[in-house]
Design a protein around this motif. Structure first.
Motif, PDB file in Angstrom:
ATOM      1  N   LEU A 216      34.784 -31.271  -4.851  1.00 41.57           N
ATOM      2  CA  LEU A 216      35.194 -30.525  -3.811  1.00 41.57           C
ATOM      3  C   LEU A 216      34.128 -30.727  -2.929  1.00 41.57           C
TER       4      LEU A 216
ATOM      5  N   CYS B 140      34.545 -30.982   1.097  1.00 42.89           N
ATOM      6  CA  CYS B 140      34.829 -30.306   2.041  1.00 42.89           C
ATOM      7  C   CYS B 140      33.916 -30.988   3.260  1.00 42.89           C
TER       8      CYS B 140
ATOM      9  N   GLU C 293      34.871 -24.102   6.757  1.00 49.05           N
ATOM     10  CA  GLU C 293      34.805 -23.815   5.394  1.00 49.05           C
ATOM     11  C   GLU C 293      34.706 -21.796   5.478  1.00 49.05           C
TER      12      GLU C 293
ATOM     13  N   THR D 166      33.378 -18.936   3.839  1.00 50.53           N
ATOM     14  CA  THR D 166      32.142 -18.570   2.571  1.00 50.53           C
ATOM     15  C   THR D 166      31.930 -16.956   2.142  1.00 50.53           C
TER      16      THR D 166
ATOM     17  N   LEU E 187      37.712 -24.262  -3.237  1.00 47.70           N
ATOM     18  CA  LEU E 187      36.403 -23.629  -1.775  1.00 47.70           C
ATOM     19  C   LEU E 187      38.016 -23.788  -0.872  1.00 47.70           C
TER      20      LEU E 187
ATOM     21  N   ILE F 233      39.310 -23.612   2.668  1.00 41.24           N
ATOM     22  CA  ILE F 233      39.376 -23.606   4.662  1.00 41.24           C
ATOM     23  C   ILE F 233      40.289 -23.136   4.694  1.00 41.24           C
TER      24      ILE F 233
ATOM     25  N   ARG G 161      39.028 -26.674  -8.107  1.00 42.81           N
ATOM     26  CA  ARG G 161      37.882 -27.828  -8.610  1.00 42.81           C
ATOM     27  C   ARG G 161      38.696 -28.477 -10.048  1.00 42.81           C
TER      28      ARG G 161
END
Length: 360
Positions: free
Chosen positions: A95, A99, A109, A111, A121, A123, A141
């Motif tokens: 990841l 990223c 990204e 967050t 992750l 996006i 993951r």
């Protein structure tokens, strides 16, 4: 069928050459028919040779649960519908590198997820398929990815970037066959999954929408990951399905001890993935203090029949384990019997030498 008579000289003298060539071609054609007994059928029903050649077996139906046609809305109601698509492409993702690679291409990204939503992750992309909702991508993951309202061209480009960050990738055909597609829309009312369609409350702020999409995506990723493991189990079953028939017919099983141990290792690895290293048997800790998200997660898992599919897989794995244990015990008995015979032969040779020494 298959009997060809040469032309008679006294009746077909003028057509002798033509009929003879025709007889040879017919003989060559019928000589290629295998020798076996057939029931009486019309000659018009016999297929030509090209039609009986072995063809590639069509793939099985995907195991992921697609919405029923009867439950899909009318065409006039699909203008505001958007698509959510999930894929399982590998055993694991890098990841961090992914990223960095995606942000270099201009993707942003997100967050805003809590800290306990680890191993994911998020996006954002401006290339949305429809204008009703921004495009969003969830990378887990464990090797799964979920696209929310992303146009097909952008989806293909991201999948190409993703290939560089995969650990133990799966076959491309299997990835696209065992995918999960579900429609969703933004509207009034509480967010829910109803009749194979996701409804997201349009009054929620962006952070709450991301959390709800995460809950739906988590369940979808479990479904596609389970579909990949189901395909692996089917391949394993096909590799050992001839063993019971061989044992039944008292034939020799052409498997070495190393081959049997390899089969046992494959089974244990698959059982480890399903029962230990995944969240198929329990609800993740993330949802324990978030009851509204847990309800969305559980409803989606129930719609995708995840619990029932896991139960069926464990039953199949148990049957395969019993068969492989039987083969291992059989090979151990053969090895022990061989050692016993070797000992008997050595003792016999020693007795013969002792008798020879006494006599001579």
């Amino acid at each position: 069928i298959g009997e060809v008579y040469p032309p008679f000289r006294d009746h077909f003298d003028t057509l002798r050459t033509v009929n003879y060539k025709h007889g040879l071609s017919s003989a060559r054609k019928f000589m290629k028919i295998p020798t076996r007994s057939y029931s009486v059928v019309s000659t018009s029903k016999i297929l030509p040779k090209q039609s009986i050649l072995p063809t590639k077996r069509p793939p099985k139906a995907p195991r992921t649960k697609q919405p029923s046609r009867a439950n899909q809305p009318q065409v006039s109601e699909t203008e505001d519908l958007m698509q959510c698509t999930a894929f399982a492409t590998a055993d694991e993702y890098h990841l961090g590198n992914l990223c960095h690679d995606l942000t270099s291409y201009g993707y942003v990204e997100i967050t805003s997820l809590p800290r306990d939503a680890a191993n994911v992750l998020v996006i954002g992309t401006e290339n949305a398929a429809k204008e009703y909702d921004p495009g969003m991508i969830f990378f887990f993951r464990e090797g799964s990815v979920v696209f929310w309202n992303v146009e097909e061209k952008t989806m293909k480009k991201i999948m190409q970037v993703l290939e560089r960050h995969e650990i133990q990738p799966y076959e491309v055909a299997l990835v696209h066959w065992e995918n999960e597609e579900i429609n969703y829309r933004r509207g009034e009312g509480q967010s829910k999954l109803h009749r194979g369609e996701i409804l997201l409350n349009s009054d929620l702020d962006i952070d709450e929408v991301i959390l709800q999409k995460f809950a739906f995506s988590n369940a979808l990723c479990l479904s596609v990951k389970l579909a990949i493991w189901e395909s692996s189990l089917d391949n394993f079953v096909e590799s050992i399905q001839s063993i019971p028939e061989i044992l039944k017919s008292r034939k020799k099983v052409k498997l070495s001890h190393a081959d049997v141990m390899q089969k046992i290792g494959e089974l244990f690895a698959l059982r480890h993935c399903i029962n230990l290293s995944s969240d198929l048997l329990i609800t993740p800790d993330f949802y324990w203090d978030r009851e509204n998200l847990e309800e969305l997660y559980d409803k989606t898992c129930q719609f995708l029949s995840i619990n029932r599919r896991v139960k069926v897989m464990n039953e199949k794995l148990q049957h395969c384990m019993e068969l492989t244990d039987l083969m291992r015990n059989h090979l151990n008995e053969k090895r022990a019997l061989r050692l016993e015979w070797m000992i008997v032969i050595l003792i016999t040779i020693e007795v013969m030498f002792e008798l020879a020494r006494v006599v001579f």
